[in-house]
Design a protein around this motif. Structure first.
Motif, PDB file in Angstrom:
ATOM      1  N   ARG A  44       0.904  -1.148  -0.176  1.00 28.66           N
ATOM      2  CA  ARG A  44       0.104  -0.074   0.156  1.00 28.66           C
ATOM      3  C   ARG A  44       0.710   1.483   0.043  1.00 28.66           C
ATOM      4  NH1 ARG A  44      -1.904   0.553   4.486  1.00 28.66           N
ATOM      5  NH2 ARG A  44      -0.562  -1.253   5.573  1.00 28.66           N
ATOM      6  N   GLY A  45       2.173   1.076   0.121  1.00 30.15           N
ATOM      7  CA  GLY A  45       3.031   2.171   0.312  1.00 30.15           C
ATOM      8  C   GLY A  45       3.880   2.305  -0.895  1.00 30.15           C
ATOM      9  N   ARG A  46       5.138   2.596  -0.452  1.00 26.26           N
ATOM     10  CA  ARG A  46       6.178   2.838  -1.593  1.00 26.26           C
ATOM     11  C   ARG A  46       7.390   1.732  -1.504  1.00 26.26           C
ATOM     12  NH1 ARG A  46       7.360   8.200   1.469  1.00 26.26           N
ATOM     13  NH2 ARG A  46       6.816   6.579   3.040  1.00 26.26           N
ATOM     14  N   VAL A  47       8.328   1.654  -2.268  1.00 23.48           N
ATOM     15  CA  VAL A  47       9.580   0.800  -2.144  1.00 23.48           C
ATOM     16  C   VAL A  47      10.540   1.567  -1.434  1.00 23.48           C
ATOM     17  CG1 VAL A  47      11.295  -0.457  -3.295  1.00 23.48           C
ATOM     18  CG2 VAL A  47       8.772  -0.676  -4.133  1.00 23.48           C
ATOM     19  N   VAL A  48      11.309   1.139  -0.599  1.00 26.08           N
ATOM     20  CA  VAL A  48      12.310   1.966   0.098  1.00 26.08           C
ATOM     21  C   VAL A  48      13.567   1.152  -0.261  1.00 26.08           C
ATOM     22  CG1 VAL A  48      13.405   2.820   2.184  1.00 26.08           C
ATOM     23  CG2 VAL A  48      10.737   2.897   1.858  1.00 26.08           C
ATOM     24  N   ALA A  49      14.354   1.628  -0.926  1.00 25.23           N
ATOM     25  CA  ALA A  49      15.892   0.947  -1.369  1.00 25.23           C
ATOM     26  C   ALA A  49      16.622   1.300  -0.183  1.00 25.23           C
ATOM     27  CB  ALA A  49      16.072   1.124  -2.677  1.00 25.23           C
ATOM     28  N   THR A  50      17.953   0.433   0.292  1.00 21.95           N
ATOM     29  CA  THR A  50      18.579   0.944   1.110  1.00 21.95           C
ATOM     30  C   THR A  50      20.028  -0.168   0.842  1.00 21.95           C
ATOM     31  OG1 THR A  50      19.174   1.066   3.332  1.00 21.95           O
ATOM     32  CG2 THR A  50      17.830  -0.714   2.788  1.00 21.95           C
ATOM     33  N   GLY A  51      21.028   0.444   1.141  1.00 19.72           N
ATOM     34  CA  GLY A  51      22.391  -0.086   0.693  1.00 19.72           C
ATOM     35  C   GLY A  51      23.574   0.637   1.411  1.00 19.72           C
ATOM     36  N   MET A  52      24.651   0.101   1.831  1.00 18.22           N
ATOM     37  CA  MET A  52      25.953   0.901   2.298  1.00 18.22           C
ATOM     38  C   MET A  52      26.660   0.746   1.148  1.00 18.22           C
ATOM     39  SD  MET A  52      25.935   2.197   5.153  1.00 18.22           S
ATOM     40  CE  MET A  52      27.613   2.470   5.266  1.00 18.22           C
ATOM     41  N   GLY A  53      27.858   1.912   1.123  1.00 20.23           N
ATOM     42  CA  GLY A  53      28.686   1.739  -0.010  1.00 20.23           C
ATOM     43  C   GLY A  53      28.146   1.675  -1.213  1.00 20.23           C
ATOM     44  N   LYS A  54      28.995   0.850  -2.213  1.00 20.26           N
ATOM     45  CA  LYS A  54      28.532   0.710  -3.670  1.00 20.26           C
ATOM     46  C   LYS A  54      27.176   0.291  -3.686  1.00 20.26           C
ATOM     47  CE  LYS A  54      32.704   1.797  -5.002  1.00 20.26           C
ATOM     48  NZ  LYS A  54      33.453   2.196  -3.642  1.00 20.26           N
ATOM     49  N   ALA A  70      15.473   5.177  -8.194  1.00 21.42           N
ATOM     50  CA  ALA A  70      15.087   6.028  -9.314  1.00 21.42           C
ATOM     51  C   ALA A  70      14.396   5.447 -10.372  1.00 21.42           C
ATOM     52  CB  ALA A  70      16.345   6.881  -9.750  1.00 21.42           C
ATOM     53  N   THR A  71      14.724   4.386 -10.739  1.00 17.88           N
ATOM     54  CA  THR A  71      14.231   3.698 -12.139  1.00 17.88           C
ATOM     55  C   THR A  71      12.850   3.080 -11.658  1.00 17.88           C
ATOM     56  OG1 THR A  71      16.228   2.990 -12.731  1.00 17.88           O
ATOM     57  CG2 THR A  71      14.476   1.606 -13.615  1.00 17.88           C
ATOM     58  N   LEU A  72      12.651   2.686 -10.639  1.00 14.63           N
ATOM     59  CA  LEU A  72      11.447   2.241 -10.003  1.00 14.63           C
ATOM     60  C   LEU A  72      10.240   3.578 -10.006  1.00 14.63           C
ATOM     61  CD1 LEU A  72      11.995  -0.049  -6.963  1.00 14.63           C
ATOM     62  CD2 LEU A  72      11.127  -0.818  -9.125  1.00 14.63           C
ATOM     63  N   ALA A  73      10.856   4.598  -9.552  1.00 18.37           N
ATOM     64  CA  ALA A  73       9.938   5.768  -9.296  1.00 18.37           C
ATOM     65  C   ALA A  73       9.413   6.341 -10.506  1.00 18.37           C
ATOM     66  CB  ALA A  73      10.669   6.839  -8.440  1.00 18.37           C
ATOM     67  N   SER A  74      10.478   6.341 -11.757  1.00 15.22           N
ATOM     68  CA  SER A  74       9.962   6.785 -13.071  1.00 15.22           C
ATOM     69  C   SER A  74       9.354   5.700 -13.946  1.00 15.22           C
ATOM     70  CB  SER A  74      11.344   7.193 -13.684  1.00 15.22           C
ATOM     71  OG  SER A  74      12.119   6.195 -14.053  1.00 15.22           O
ATOM     72  N   THR A  75       9.074   4.916 -13.423  1.00 14.14           N
ATOM     73  CA  THR A  75       8.347   3.675 -14.306  1.00 14.14           C
ATOM     74  C   THR A  75       7.030   3.078 -13.550  1.00 14.14           C
ATOM     75  OG1 THR A  75       9.832   1.878 -13.308  1.00 14.14           O
ATOM     76  CG2 THR A  75      10.439   3.040 -15.629  1.00 14.14           C
ATOM     77  N   GLY A  76       6.565   3.833 -12.519  1.00 17.36           N
ATOM     78  CA  GLY A  76       5.235   3.879 -12.048  1.00 17.36           C
ATOM     79  C   GLY A  76       5.114   3.036 -10.482  1.00 17.36           C
ATOM     80  N   THR A  77       6.348   2.811 -10.057  1.00 18.96           N
ATOM     81  CA  THR A  77       6.401   2.117  -8.560  1.00 18.96           C
ATOM     82  C   THR A  77       7.159   3.174  -7.856  1.00 18.96           C
ATOM     83  OG1 THR A  77       6.784  -0.005  -9.633  1.00 18.96           O
ATOM     84  CG2 THR A  77       7.434   0.415  -7.384  1.00 18.96           C
ATOM     85  N   PRO A  78       6.426   4.113  -7.073  1.00 17.24           N
ATOM     86  CA  PRO A  78       6.865   5.245  -5.971  1.00 17.24           C
ATOM     87  C   PRO A  78       7.705   4.617  -5.239  1.00 17.24           C
ATOM     88  CG  PRO A  78       4.616   5.089  -6.059  1.00 17.24           C
ATOM     89  CD  PRO A  78       5.061   4.074  -6.860  1.00 17.24           C
ATOM     90  N   ALA A  79       9.204   5.165  -5.123  1.00 18.56           N
ATOM     91  CA  ALA A  79      10.344   4.669  -4.426  1.00 18.56           C
ATOM     92  C   ALA A  79      10.983   5.739  -4.023  1.00 18.56           C
ATOM     93  CB  ALA A  79      10.913   3.552  -5.566  1.00 18.56           C
ATOM     94  N   PHE A  80      12.018   5.421  -3.035  1.00 16.09           N
ATOM     95  CA  PHE A  80      12.995   6.402  -2.653  1.00 16.09           C
ATOM     96  C   PHE A  80      14.110   5.637  -1.816  1.00 16.09           C
ATOM     97  CE2 PHE A  80       9.957   6.268   0.830  1.00 16.09           C
ATOM     98  CZ  PHE A  80      11.114   6.414   1.932  1.00 16.09           C
TER      99      PHE A  80
END
Length: 340
Positions: free
Chosen positions: A60-70, A80-90
């Protein structure tokens, strides 16, 4: 991106690595190794990937991507790709999340956690808080038996046979494979949601991409008094006067009701002169091009550009649904609008 202790199976090429031939050989080796890595990851796609997509689509919400370093850099790109293609993400930095940014994540969000080793402390320390909040977690790791992989709701295996780095130190093949997995998620979700070019345009209004997607023919065509047009009874000379006044290198030829009957262009003029026609006495109807290529009003300007390129023509008459000439445009109009 933490690495598993695999041996360096691709040593540096022999000879002078700094020579032109050596540099090209190194580059080709990278492409070969990373291509093999992508093939290996792609071959493992299956039910886990489908479950990850279903989990995101059910959220019901967004996709939250997370990771350290590379992994963090890759996570930013995937978000960014998800957000621009119809899946709200940050993107949320896992280190900052432990110091307050966890408040950016709601209980409706799906967390996409990326760590090649699957043991990144900054991400593992977030899992208890995410679990208490009720978040679902999709993990991308290179170690299916890692802590992160075991704790996730869905694990996507992005392990690679070897890094392109001959020392097996710099994340290369592994980051490429992880990024490709993110692209695969975005595209699969895009297609599942029925995301269209118009939807894409709404999230890309700026720059050349936005212009190509958002600009309509009506925005660039010459209409009203600027539309070059003559009647079927006009002479070639009268058509030439209209073409000179409107400066588009063509004129529409219409019947009494405004319906498009043909088009007369600079090319038609050259052919007429080669035949020795009398421009004052010859009716335009006898030398015009009948059934010309046209484009409908209201369509995207990029469609007009495609028609011109496909049929190798420099101009188009714009018609309404009833076949009446309502505008005209040429390649220079599209160039000025930076559609092409």
């Amino acid at each position: 991106m933490s690495q598993s202790p695999l041996p360096a199976t691709h040593p540096l090429p022999p000879g002078d690595a700094s020579s032109p031939a050596g540099l090209v050989a190194s580059a080709r080796r990278v492409f070969d190794i990373e291509g093999q890595a992508l093939a290996a990851v792609g071959a493992r796609l299956g039910d886990g990937f489908a479950r990850a997509c279903a989990l995101v689509m059910a959220g019901r919400g967004r996709v939250v991507a997370t990771g350290m370093g590379k992994s963090g850099h890759i996570a930013r790109k995937i978000a960014a790709t998800l957000a621009s293609t119809g899946t709200p993400a940050f993107f949320v930095h896992p280190g900052e999340a432990g110091h307050g940014d966890l408040g950016m994540i709601t209980d409706a969000d799906v967390v996409l956690a990326i760590s090649y080793s699957g043991e990144s402390d900054e991400i593992l320390m977030l899992l208890p808080a995410l679990r208490r909040q009720g978040n679902r977690v999709v993990a991308l790791t290179g170690r299916p038996q890692s802590s992160l992989a075991r704790e996730a709701d869905v694990h996507l295996d992005v392990s690679v046979p070897a890094e392109a780095c001959p020392l097996h130190l710099a994340p290369t093949s592994s980051t490429t494979a992880t990024l490709a997995m993110g692209d695969a998620l975005a595209v699969a979700l895009l297609e599942a949601r029925g995301f269209t070019a118009d939807d894409f345009a709404r999230s890309h209004p700026a720059g050349s991409l936005g212009r190509r997607l958002l600009l309509h023919i009506d925005d660039v065509m010459h209409a009203g008094e600027a539309l070059p047009s003559v009647g079927l009874a006009a002479s070639v000379a009268e058509a030439l006067v209209e073409m000179s006044r409107k400066r588009l290198g063509m004129t529409a030829v219409v019947d009494d009701g405004g319906l498009l009957a043909g088009i007369f262009t600079d090319g038609d003029l050259r052919r007429a002169l080669d035949q020795g026609v009398d421009v004052r006495q010859t009716p335009i109807a006898s030398v015009m091009t009948r059934n010309p290529r046209t484009v409908r009003a209201g369509r995207m300007a990029s469609e007009a550009a495609h028609l011109m390129e496909q049929h190798r023509i420099n101009g188009l008459i714009v018609v309404d649904d009833g076949g009446r000439a309502v505008g005209a445009l040429n390649i220079h109009d599209l160039l000025r609008a930076r559609v092409v």
